[in-house]
Write a protein that holds these residues in place. Structure first.
Motif, short mmCIF file in Angstrom:
data_model
loop_
_atom_site.label_atom_id
_atom_site.label_comp_id
_atom_site.label_asym_id
_atom_site.label_seq_id
_atom_site.Cartn_x
_atom_site.Cartn_y
_atom_site.Cartn_z
N GLU A 153 11.55 -21.51 -11.55
CA GLU A 153 12.25 -22.70 -12.03
C GLU A 153 13.46 -23.07 -11.18
OE1 GLU A 153 13.01 -22.50 -16.21
OE2 GLU A 153 11.07 -21.59 -16.60
N GLY A 154 13.66 -22.34 -10.07
CA GLY A 154 14.77 -22.68 -9.20
C GLY A 154 16.14 -22.49 -9.84
N LYS A 155 16.29 -21.45 -10.63
CA LYS A 155 17.55 -21.18 -11.33
C LYS A 155 18.61 -20.57 -10.41
CE LYS A 155 16.23 -22.02 -15.68
NZ LYS A 155 16.83 -23.05 -16.49
N VAL A 156 18.18 -20.02 -9.28
CA VAL A 156 19.09 -19.29 -8.40
C VAL A 156 19.19 -19.99 -7.05
CG1 VAL A 156 19.54 -17.06 -7.28
CG2 VAL A 156 18.48 -17.12 -9.55
N LYS A 157 20.42 -20.14 -6.57
CA LYS A 157 20.64 -20.67 -5.22
C LYS A 157 20.78 -19.46 -4.30
CE LYS A 157 23.40 -24.34 -3.87
NZ LYS A 157 24.71 -25.05 -3.82
N PHE A 158 19.99 -19.41 -3.25
CA PHE A 158 19.99 -18.28 -2.32
C PHE A 158 20.87 -18.59 -1.12
CE2 PHE A 158 16.36 -17.70 -4.95
CZ PHE A 158 16.27 -16.32 -5.10
N VAL A 159 21.74 -17.64 -0.80
CA VAL A 159 22.65 -17.79 0.33
C VAL A 159 22.44 -16.59 1.25
CG1 VAL A 159 25.05 -18.00 1.05
CG2 VAL A 159 24.33 -18.97 -1.16
N LEU A 160 22.07 -16.87 2.49
CA LEU A 160 21.86 -15.84 3.50
C LEU A 160 23.03 -15.90 4.48
CD1 LEU A 160 18.09 -16.67 4.13
CD2 LEU A 160 18.99 -14.79 2.75
N ASP A 161 23.70 -14.78 4.66
CA ASP A 161 24.87 -14.78 5.53
C ASP A 161 24.45 -14.95 7.00
OD1 ASP A 161 27.70 -14.51 5.96
OD2 ASP A 161 27.25 -12.60 6.89
N GLU A 162 25.21 -15.77 7.72
CA GLU A 162 24.93 -16.02 9.15
C GLU A 162 24.87 -14.74 9.96
OE1 GLU A 162 27.83 -18.60 10.94
OE2 GLU A 162 26.85 -20.40 10.16
N ALA A 163 25.78 -13.81 9.71
CA ALA A 163 25.82 -12.57 10.48
C ALA A 163 24.55 -11.75 10.27
CB ALA A 163 27.05 -11.74 10.12
N LEU A 164 24.02 -11.75 9.06
CA LEU A 164 22.77 -11.05 8.78
C LEU A 164 21.61 -11.73 9.51
CD1 LEU A 164 21.08 -8.95 7.19
CD2 LEU A 164 20.81 -10.72 5.44
N MET A 165 21.59 -13.06 9.46
CA MET A 165 20.49 -13.81 10.05
C MET A 165 20.48 -13.74 11.57
SD MET A 165 18.79 -14.58 7.47
CE MET A 165 17.57 -15.76 8.06
N ALA A 166 21.57 -13.24 12.17
CA ALA A 166 21.61 -13.05 13.62
C ALA A 166 20.73 -11.87 14.05
CB ALA A 166 23.05 -12.82 14.08
N PHE A 167 20.41 -10.97 13.11
CA PHE A 167 19.48 -9.87 13.43
C PHE A 167 18.08 -10.44 13.57
CE2 PHE A 167 22.89 -7.43 11.50
CZ PHE A 167 22.88 -6.24 12.21
N GLU A 168 17.32 -9.90 14.51
CA GLU A 168 15.93 -10.33 14.66
C GLU A 168 15.11 -9.90 13.44
OE1 GLU A 168 12.50 -9.54 17.91
OE2 GLU A 168 14.51 -10.00 18.70
N THR A 169 15.38 -8.70 12.96
CA THR A 169 14.68 -8.14 11.81
C THR A 169 15.69 -7.85 10.71
OG1 THR A 169 13.06 -7.10 13.26
CG2 THR A 169 13.21 -6.23 11.02
N ILE A 170 15.32 -8.23 9.48
CA ILE A 170 16.15 -7.85 8.35
C ILE A 170 15.30 -7.04 7.36
CG2 ILE A 170 17.84 -9.69 8.59
CD1 ILE A 170 16.45 -11.25 6.45
N ASN A 171 15.98 -6.20 6.60
CA ASN A 171 15.30 -5.26 5.71
C ASN A 171 15.76 -5.48 4.28
OD1 ASN A 171 14.02 -3.48 7.86
ND2 ASN A 171 16.16 -3.49 8.48
N CYS A 172 14.78 -5.63 3.39
CA CYS A 172 15.06 -5.88 1.98
C CYS A 172 14.12 -5.04 1.12
CB CYS A 172 14.79 -7.34 1.62
SG CYS A 172 15.76 -8.55 2.52
N HIS A 173 14.55 -4.75 -0.09
CA HIS A 173 13.65 -4.11 -1.04
C HIS A 173 12.55 -5.12 -1.42
CE1 HIS A 173 15.95 -0.53 -1.58
NE2 HIS A 173 16.97 -1.12 -2.17
N PRO A 174 11.29 -4.66 -1.50
CA PRO A 174 10.21 -5.57 -1.91
C PRO A 174 10.04 -5.56 -3.44
CG PRO A 174 9.28 -3.51 -1.19
CD PRO A 174 10.78 -3.38 -1.01
N LEU A 175 11.11 -5.93 -4.16
CA LEU A 175 11.12 -6.03 -5.63
C LEU A 175 11.23 -4.68 -6.33
CD1 LEU A 175 8.35 -8.79 -5.96
CD2 LEU A 175 10.82 -9.11 -5.75
N SER A 176 11.29 -3.59 -5.55
CA SER A 176 11.51 -2.26 -6.12
C SER A 176 12.35 -1.49 -5.12
CB SER A 176 10.19 -1.55 -6.39
OG SER A 176 9.53 -1.28 -5.18
N ASN A 177 13.10 -0.51 -5.60
CA ASN A 177 14.04 0.17 -4.70
C ASN A 177 13.51 1.49 -4.15
OD1 ASN A 177 14.22 1.69 -7.02
ND2 ASN A 177 16.43 1.61 -7.17
N ASP A 178 12.18 1.65 -4.18
CA ASP A 178 11.59 2.85 -3.58
C ASP A 178 10.85 2.53 -2.28
OD1 ASP A 178 9.49 1.46 -4.69
OD2 ASP A 178 8.64 3.18 -5.75
#
Length: 169
Positions: A116-141
């Motif tokens: 429903e688009g309830k959340v506005k997503f903000v990606l920091d410029e310094a993070l986006m300067a990395f070629e690869t970024i790493n995130c949890h895929p909906l679980s922290n394992d």
């Protein structure tokens, strides 16, 4: 398989596959904090993320995804992200309702559950300067590595237009 949220990591991976987005996932012990995840740095290259689930007084929600060591000034960041007031941390029930994750597993990939688009997503410029970024895929394992430009494509495919802003000190 249920139709409703929250999506599983496997459903997320299938969605990335349908978009033609390359991704690599490393399984590990559950980690709840940046400090706990530091041990993974040697085996997972790229920018590692810290996520702040925030809300303003008008119940507008924001997810700030920044590089793990970055500092965000919570007293002034509302002016940068378009919040109606100073921000505070969102409650765990809203985190699950909107992004389908628990505290400790917060991730930009939660956009897949924000139908429903309830959340506005903000990606920091310094993070986006990395070629690869790493995130949890909906679980922290697990940690999923994705090209930063593909994170933007993923966001757009979920119906979100993320802001890429300098929100860190």
């Amino acid at each position: 398989m249920s139709e409703g949220p929250p999506k599983t990591a496997e459903e997320l991976f299938r969605f990335l596959d349908t978009l033609g987005i390359e991704h690599k996932t490393t399984r590990h012990q559950p980690v709840f904090t940046v400090a706990e995840s530091v041990a993974l740095r040697d085996e997972i290259p790229g920018g590692h993320t810290k996520n702040l689930f925030l809300k303003d007084k008008k119940d507008n929600y924001f997810l700030l995804t920044v590089e793990e060591n970055a500092t965000v000034d919570l007293k002034t960041v509302h002016q940068l992200i378009g919040a109606a007031s100073k921000v505070s941390f969102g409650k765990p029930d809203k985190l699950m309702e909107y992004l389908g994750v628990i505290p400790g597993a917060v991730t930009a990939f939660g956009a897949i559950n924000d139908k429903e688009g309830k959340v506005k997503f903000v990606l920091d410029e310094a993070l986006m300067a990395f070629e690869t970024i790493n995130c949890h895929p909906l679980s922290n394992d697990q940690t999923t590595s994705i090209a930063s430009k593909d994170m933007l494509r993923f966001m757009q495919a979920t119906g979100h237009e993320p802001l890429v802003l300098k929100v860190t000190a």
